[in-house]
Write a protein that holds these residues in place. Structure first.
Motif, PDB file in Angstrom:
ATOM      1  N   LEU A 123       8.054   0.340  12.744  1.00  0.00           N
ATOM      2  CA  LEU A 123       7.067   0.713  11.724  1.00  0.00           C
ATOM      3  C   LEU A 123       6.242   1.914  12.172  1.00  0.00           C
ATOM      4  CD1 LEU A 123       5.899  -0.330   8.957  1.00  0.00           C
ATOM      5  CD2 LEU A 123       4.118  -1.439  10.324  1.00  0.00           C
ATOM      6  N   LYS A 124       6.045   2.857  11.253  1.00  0.00           N
ATOM      7  CA  LYS A 124       5.234   4.033  11.553  1.00  0.00           C
ATOM      8  C   LYS A 124       3.754   3.659  11.667  1.00  0.00           C
ATOM      9  CE  LYS A 124       8.104   7.473   9.140  1.00  0.00           C
ATOM     10  NZ  LYS A 124       8.097   8.447   8.020  1.00  0.00           N
ATOM     11  N   LYS A 125       3.025   4.519  12.324  1.00  0.00           N
ATOM     12  CA  LYS A 125       1.575   4.318  12.491  1.00  0.00           C
ATOM     13  C   LYS A 125       0.914   4.193  11.123  1.00  0.00           C
ATOM     14  CE  LYS A 125      -2.527   6.581  14.460  1.00  0.00           C
ATOM     15  NZ  LYS A 125      -3.048   5.374  15.103  1.00  0.00           N
ATOM     16  N   GLY A 126       0.069   3.182  10.994  1.00  0.00           N
ATOM     17  CA  GLY A 126      -0.641   2.970   9.740  1.00  0.00           C
ATOM     18  C   GLY A 126       0.142   2.209   8.688  1.00  0.00           C
ATOM     19  N   GLY A 127       1.374   1.817   9.025  1.00  0.00           N
ATOM     20  CA  GLY A 127       2.223   1.137   8.054  1.00  0.00           C
ATOM     21  C   GLY A 127       1.924  -0.347   7.922  1.00  0.00           C
ATOM     22  N   ARG A 128       2.594  -0.975   6.962  1.00  0.00           N
ATOM     23  CA  ARG A 128       2.405  -2.399   6.707  1.00  0.00           C
ATOM     24  C   ARG A 128       3.745  -3.107   6.555  1.00  0.00           C
ATOM     25  NH1 ARG A 128      -2.547  -3.250   2.375  1.00  0.00           N
ATOM     26  NH2 ARG A 128      -4.167  -2.101   3.521  1.00  0.00           N
ATOM     27  N   ILE A 129       3.759  -4.359   6.962  1.00  0.00           N
ATOM     28  CA  ILE A 129       4.902  -5.236   6.743  1.00  0.00           C
ATOM     29  C   ILE A 129       4.424  -6.396   5.885  1.00  0.00           C
ATOM     30  CG2 ILE A 129       6.658  -6.716   7.798  1.00  0.00           C
ATOM     31  CD1 ILE A 129       6.362  -5.031  10.358  1.00  0.00           C
ATOM     32  N   VAL A 130       5.153  -6.670   4.814  1.00  0.00           N
ATOM     33  CA  VAL A 130       4.824  -7.795   3.947  1.00  0.00           C
ATOM     34  C   VAL A 130       6.003  -8.755   3.938  1.00  0.00           C
ATOM     35  CG1 VAL A 130       4.309  -8.526   1.578  1.00  0.00           C
ATOM     36  CG2 VAL A 130       3.232  -6.466   2.522  1.00  0.00           C
ATOM     37  N   ASN A 165       0.827  -1.215   0.000  1.00  0.00           N
ATOM     38  CA  ASN A 165       0.000   0.000   0.000  1.00  0.00           C
ATOM     39  C   ASN A 165       0.860   1.264   0.000  1.00  0.00           C
ATOM     40  OD1 ASN A 165      -2.515   1.328   0.022  1.00  0.00           O
ATOM     41  ND2 ASN A 165      -2.425   1.622   2.229  1.00  0.00           N
ATOM     42  N   LEU A 166       1.790   1.329  -0.931  1.00  0.00           N
ATOM     43  CA  LEU A 166       2.753   2.428  -0.968  1.00  0.00           C
ATOM     44  C   LEU A 166       2.117   3.732  -1.432  1.00  0.00           C
ATOM     45  CD1 LEU A 166       5.823   0.584  -2.544  1.00  0.00           C
ATOM     46  CD2 LEU A 166       5.320   0.971  -0.124  1.00  0.00           C
ATOM     47  N   VAL A 223       4.168 -19.476  -2.896  1.00  0.00           N
ATOM     48  CA  VAL A 223       4.656 -18.511  -1.900  1.00  0.00           C
ATOM     49  C   VAL A 223       3.492 -18.042  -1.040  1.00  0.00           C
ATOM     50  CG1 VAL A 223       5.715 -16.235  -1.558  1.00  0.00           C
ATOM     51  CG2 VAL A 223       6.533 -17.712  -3.398  1.00  0.00           C
ATOM     52  N   TYR A 224       3.752 -17.915   0.268  1.00  0.00           N
ATOM     53  CA  TYR A 224       2.781 -17.328   1.191  1.00  0.00           C
ATOM     54  C   TYR A 224       3.119 -15.844   1.345  1.00  0.00           C
ATOM     55  CZ  TYR A 224       2.009 -22.225   2.437  1.00  0.00           C
ATOM     56  OH  TYR A 224       1.754 -23.574   2.407  1.00  0.00           O
ATOM     57  N   ILE A 225       2.204 -14.978   0.985  1.00  0.00           N
ATOM     58  CA  ILE A 225       2.399 -13.534   1.125  1.00  0.00           C
ATOM     59  C   ILE A 225       1.659 -13.095   2.384  1.00  0.00           C
ATOM     60  CG2 ILE A 225       2.052 -11.263   0.071  1.00  0.00           C
ATOM     61  CD1 ILE A 225       2.045 -12.672  -2.655  1.00  0.00           C
ATOM     62  N   ILE A 226       2.426 -12.733   3.396  1.00  0.00           N
ATOM     63  CA  ILE A 226       1.862 -12.372   4.698  1.00  0.00           C
ATOM     64  C   ILE A 226       1.876 -10.852   4.834  1.00  0.00           C
ATOM     65  CG2 ILE A 226       2.041 -12.703   7.197  1.00  0.00           C
ATOM     66  CD1 ILE A 226       3.879 -15.136   6.526  1.00  0.00           C
ATOM     67  N   THR A 227       0.718 -10.262   5.048  1.00  0.00           N
ATOM     68  CA  THR A 227       0.603  -8.821   5.261  1.00  0.00           C
ATOM     69  C   THR A 227       0.240  -8.574   6.718  1.00  0.00           C
ATOM     70  OG1 THR A 227      -0.164  -8.505   2.993  1.00  0.00           O
ATOM     71  CG2 THR A 227      -0.535  -6.686   4.532  1.00  0.00           C
ATOM     72  N   ALA A 228       1.048  -7.775   7.403  1.00  0.00           N
ATOM     73  CA  ALA A 228       0.849  -7.538   8.833  1.00  0.00           C
ATOM     74  C   ALA A 228       0.636  -6.062   9.112  1.00  0.00           C
ATOM     75  CB  ALA A 228       2.062  -8.040   9.618  1.00  0.00           C
ATOM     76  N   PRO A 267      10.227   3.241   8.936  1.00  0.00           N
ATOM     77  CA  PRO A 267       9.559   3.017   7.643  1.00  0.00           C
ATOM     78  C   PRO A 267       8.040   3.159   7.686  1.00  0.00           C
ATOM     79  CG  PRO A 267       9.948   0.920   8.710  1.00  0.00           C
ATOM     80  CD  PRO A 267      10.464   1.989   9.667  1.00  0.00           C
ATOM     81  N   ASP A 268       7.482   3.456   6.523  1.00  0.00           N
ATOM     82  CA  ASP A 268       6.035   3.378   6.315  1.00  0.00           C
ATOM     83  C   ASP A 268       5.646   1.992   5.840  1.00  0.00           C
ATOM     84  OD1 ASP A 268       5.224   6.282   6.624  1.00  0.00           O
ATOM     85  OD2 ASP A 268       6.723   6.458   5.038  1.00  0.00           O
ATOM     86  N   ALA A 269       6.607   1.287   5.242  1.00  0.00           N
ATOM     87  CA  ALA A 269       6.340  -0.041   4.700  1.00  0.00           C
ATOM     88  C   ALA A 269       7.630  -0.854   4.738  1.00  0.00           C
ATOM     89  CB  ALA A 269       5.821   0.045   3.269  1.00  0.00           C
ATOM     90  N   VAL A 270       7.494  -2.149   5.031  1.00  0.00           N
ATOM     91  CA  VAL A 270       8.650  -3.046   5.082  1.00  0.00           C
ATOM     92  C   VAL A 270       8.331  -4.285   4.263  1.00  0.00           C
ATOM     93  CG1 VAL A 270      10.180  -4.429   6.543  1.00  0.00           C
ATOM     94  CG2 VAL A 270       9.266  -2.263   7.406  1.00  0.00           C
TER      95      VAL A 270
END
Length: 404
Positions: free
Chosen positions: A336-343, A242-243, A391-396, A313-316
């Protein structure tokens, strides 16, 4: 303070650039504030001159205490990469601009500038400039002594941006005014005045890549090719991140740099920071950056060590964990910044379980996509499907962020 302070823009031709009303305000003032160069235009000024040195905080404090009629001088348009924006945000001030240096440069060039992309490398790093300007038809750049036209030309040529010619306007409206067109190779050796504006004009089409660059386009480790986030998985993972245009992105285990490079194209006004533990892979990443015109910060290291040098970061994106999955996930979650995502991409059931568990312990909620991609391949005049590794794509995300 009982009176409003006037901020007046002035050209390099000094008092000649002022409207009569502006000249009268300066003459009637008792305090004149500005840089040494603009103050030198008024050798016979009868009031008190104050030279701006260092940060603007002290200047604001001085102005807030001043009760005498005061004028602040600034070059060109003070609201265009000047002191006007800062001063007007801190106090009541009247702004009377002159022409900006970019406006004057385009006038010398004889071309419109409403469609130009404006960027400043004055007092700033050129890092990330490649992806910000790539493909733009006209680019106006404010430079400085360090980020000179010479260094700019070297930088652009390192990314193969040979489709641009440059118009350099020096000392606009000053005694030594000069302007002209240059090939980038010419600019490297020529001497330029520190006071200049560079305008890049695209004279031919350069290469371009849409989202989902073909895997074969990237330099990869030999002989065991394939250590790359495959195109289809890459696109799905980028979507999950979600960049935004200004996102700060981490690419952990960057390898060829494919994810970081595509993230940089999606976030040209942001920054991408990559880390890779294998030096040969990092070298491929650096080569790919130049080819695809993206300027990342890529370092050699085994995460989470080394991540402390990156901004939050905003996203990782985590493409590889190097056996440090739990510590790595904890570090990324904490930063991670507020509202960010890790994939995170996991290729095994074991890593899927460990990652999901680590995210849960860190207070993150996950969504998981199991991507099984097959590509067609010709065989005996027909086509069959060849599967890629699933592949398992994990969004956190933080649970509180998801609930807002």
């Amino acid at each position: 303070m009982t009176q409003s302070i006037k901020l007046i823009g002035i050209g390099d031709n000094g008092q000649e650039s002022l409207l009569p009303q502006y000249a009268q305000w300066i003459e009637e003032s008792e305090v004149l504030i500005g840089g040494e160069r603009v103050l030198s235009f008024f050798p016979n000024y009868q009031g008190k001159k104050i030279v701006i040195k260092g940060g603007m905080k002290a200047v604001v404090e001085r102005l807030q205490e001043e009760t005498r009629p005061t004028v602040v001088l600034a070059s060109g348009d003070p609201l265009f990469y000047g002191i006007g924006g800062y001063l007007s945000s801190k106090m009541n001030i009247e702004v009377y601009p002159y022409y900006s240096s970019v406006q004057l440069a385009f006038a010398k060039m004889g071309e419109s500038w409403q469609d130009a992309f404006l960027v400043s490398v004055h007092g700033r790093s050129m890092k990330g400039l490649a992806q910000r300007i790539d493909g733009k038809a006209k680019v106006a750049l404010l430079t400085d002594v360090e980020n000179s036209p010479n260094q700019l030309a070297k930088y652009l040529l390192s990314f193969g941006m040979t489709e641009y010619r440059a118009f350099v306007a020096e000392n606009l409206q000053g005694e030594n005014e000069h302007s002209g067109w240059y090939e980038l190779e010419e600019m490297i050796e020529r001497k330029f005045s520190p006071l200049n504006v560079v305008i890049l004009k695209k004279i031919s089409e350069g290469p371009s890549w849409s989202l989902g660059i073909e895997d074969e386009e990237f330099s990869q480790r030999k002989p065991d090719k394939g250590l790359i986030t495959k195109k289809e998985i890459r696109v799905l993972s980028l979507h999950a991140l979600n960049l935004k245009k200004s996102s700060i992105v981490w690419d952990v285990g960057t390898c060829t740099g494919s994810m970081g490079i595509e993230a940089a194209k999606l976030s040209p006004e942001g920054q991408v920071f990559a880390i890779e533990k294998n030096e040969p892979d990092l070298e491929n990443c650096l080569q790919n950056q130049l080819k695809f015109r993206t300027d990342l910060t890529a370092i050699h290291g085994k995460a989470p060590q080394g991540l402390e040098t990156f901004p939050d970061p905003d996203a990782v994106f985590i493409g590889g964990t190097g056996g440090e999955m739990v510590d790595l996930i904890n570090t990324c979650c904490n930063r991670l910044k507020k509202g960010g995502r890790i994939v995170l991409n996991a290729a095994t059931i074991e890593n899927l379980y460990r990652a999901n568990e680590a995210f849960a312990e860190a207070g993150f909620q996950t969504s998981i996509m199991h991507a099984q991609i097959s590509r067609s391949k010709p065989i005996l005049g027909m086509n069959r499907f060849v599967p890629l590794n699933p592949v398992y794509i994990i969004t956190a995300q933080r649970k509180e962020d998801m609930n807002e």
